[in-house]
Scaffold this motif. Structure first.
Motif, short mmCIF file in Angstrom:
data_model
loop_
_atom_site.label_atom_id
_atom_site.label_comp_id
_atom_site.label_asym_id
_atom_site.label_seq_id
_atom_site.Cartn_x
_atom_site.Cartn_y
_atom_site.Cartn_z
N ARG A 1 0.72 4.34 -2.79
CA ARG A 1 0.59 5.55 -2.70
C ARG A 1 1.18 6.48 -3.19
NH1 ARG A 1 2.16 4.60 3.74
NH2 ARG A 1 0.31 3.69 3.76
N ALA B 1 -3.08 11.50 6.79
CA ALA B 1 -1.23 10.82 5.66
C ALA B 1 -0.99 10.02 7.11
CB ALA B 1 -1.28 11.93 5.12
N SER C 1 1.12 -0.81 -0.11
CA SER C 1 -0.15 -0.16 0.17
C SER C 1 1.04 1.13 0.00
CB SER C 1 -0.73 -0.37 1.16
OG SER C 1 -0.44 0.15 2.57
N VAL D 1 6.28 10.78 -1.77
CA VAL D 1 4.95 12.01 -2.29
C VAL D 1 4.90 13.48 -2.50
CG1 VAL D 1 2.20 12.53 -1.64
CG2 VAL D 1 3.43 10.37 -1.42
N SER E 1 6.85 6.72 1.73
CA SER E 1 5.99 7.47 0.82
C SER E 1 5.52 8.69 1.42
CB SER E 1 4.55 6.03 0.93
OG SER E 1 4.44 6.18 2.14
N THR F 1 -0.26 6.18 7.25
CA THR F 1 1.02 5.62 7.81
C THR F 1 1.75 5.06 9.18
OG1 THR F 1 3.10 5.73 6.66
CG2 THR F 1 2.41 7.22 7.51
N ILE G 1 -4.65 10.06 -0.95
CA ILE G 1 -3.20 9.48 -1.38
C ILE G 1 -3.18 8.01 -0.38
CG2 ILE G 1 -1.23 9.20 -1.82
CD1 ILE G 1 -1.35 11.30 -3.92
N PHE G 2 -3.27 8.18 0.79
CA PHE G 2 -2.78 7.55 1.71
C PHE G 2 -4.39 6.75 2.59
CE2 PHE G 2 0.43 10.22 1.39
CZ PHE G 2 1.66 9.58 2.16
#
Length: 211
Positions: free
Chosen positions: A14, A99, A10, A72, A68, A103, A167-168
């Protein structure tokens, strides 16, 4: 650019989503991440990324970036359009908090190395590891749902344009669904994910199913 990646990851998802939204490309360098003998656990890859994690992005100037969220945000600065952070300082902080809730608080407890440790140290079998995953995903996603619901003012997690929060959120929600969760229990997340699944950059870069 070159992206060390694994398609079930995952965290990789992202970065792939961000690349697609930005119209950027990176050469994919696959790294296996499952099992004791995974490439991510070997000295060869550890010489690239000492943490042994994916993704890692090698920039055009030869700098290796890891984590990530950092990658990003780098891509957002490299190619400013479309922006992945909202306009105001408060909304940018909220996007980052969502986010990070994913994460650092959910995903950090789920990678293959966690399962290997649970198995080796506590003799956890596959059912016990799945129960572990479901516990932390359920608890974490409920918290993220409350975070979003309390301040949501638009189509997506924050506003009317996908941001780093989405996105996360998206890959983690796909993972939750594969663990057997009905996203409807988190109505804001369910609505946002349904909208994101209609966007090719998200849909085409979702994490693949573990085999």
């Amino acid at each position: 650019m070159k992206l060390y990646q694994n398609e079930i990851s995952s965290a990789t998802s992202r970065v792939r989503i961000a690349l697609a939204l930005k119209g950027l490309t990176a050469e994919a360098l696959p790294v296996t991440i499952l099992g004791e003998n995974a490439e991510s656990r070997q000295a060869g890859y550890r010489s690239v990324n000492p943490q042994g994690l994916v993704p890692a992005l090698l920039t055009d100037s030869g700098v290796l970036l890891t984590q990530s969220l950092a990658i990003v945000e780098y891509l957002d600065e490299l190619q400013p359009e479309p922006p992945l952070l909202p306009d105001t300082a408060e909304d940018r902080a909220l996007a980052r908090s969502i986010a990070l809730a994913i994460t650092a608080e959910i995903h950090a407890l789920l990678p293959p190395r966690i399962g290997l440790h649970l198995r080796a140290t506590f003799q956890a079998d596959a059912d016990a590891i799945t129960a572990w995953d479901r516990h932390w995903v359920g608890e974490g996603m409920a918290a993220v749902e409350t975070m979003i619901a309390g301040r949501r003012r638009g189509t997506f997690a924050i506003g009317d344009q996908p941001s780093i929060a989405d996105i996360f959120l998206f890959p983690q929600a796909i993972g939750a669904r594969r663990l057997g969760f009905d996203l409807a229990r988190w109505p804001n997340i369910a609505e946002i994910v349904a909208r994101l699944e209609a966007i090719p950059a998200f849909r085409d870069n979702a994490p693949t199913q573990r085999r």
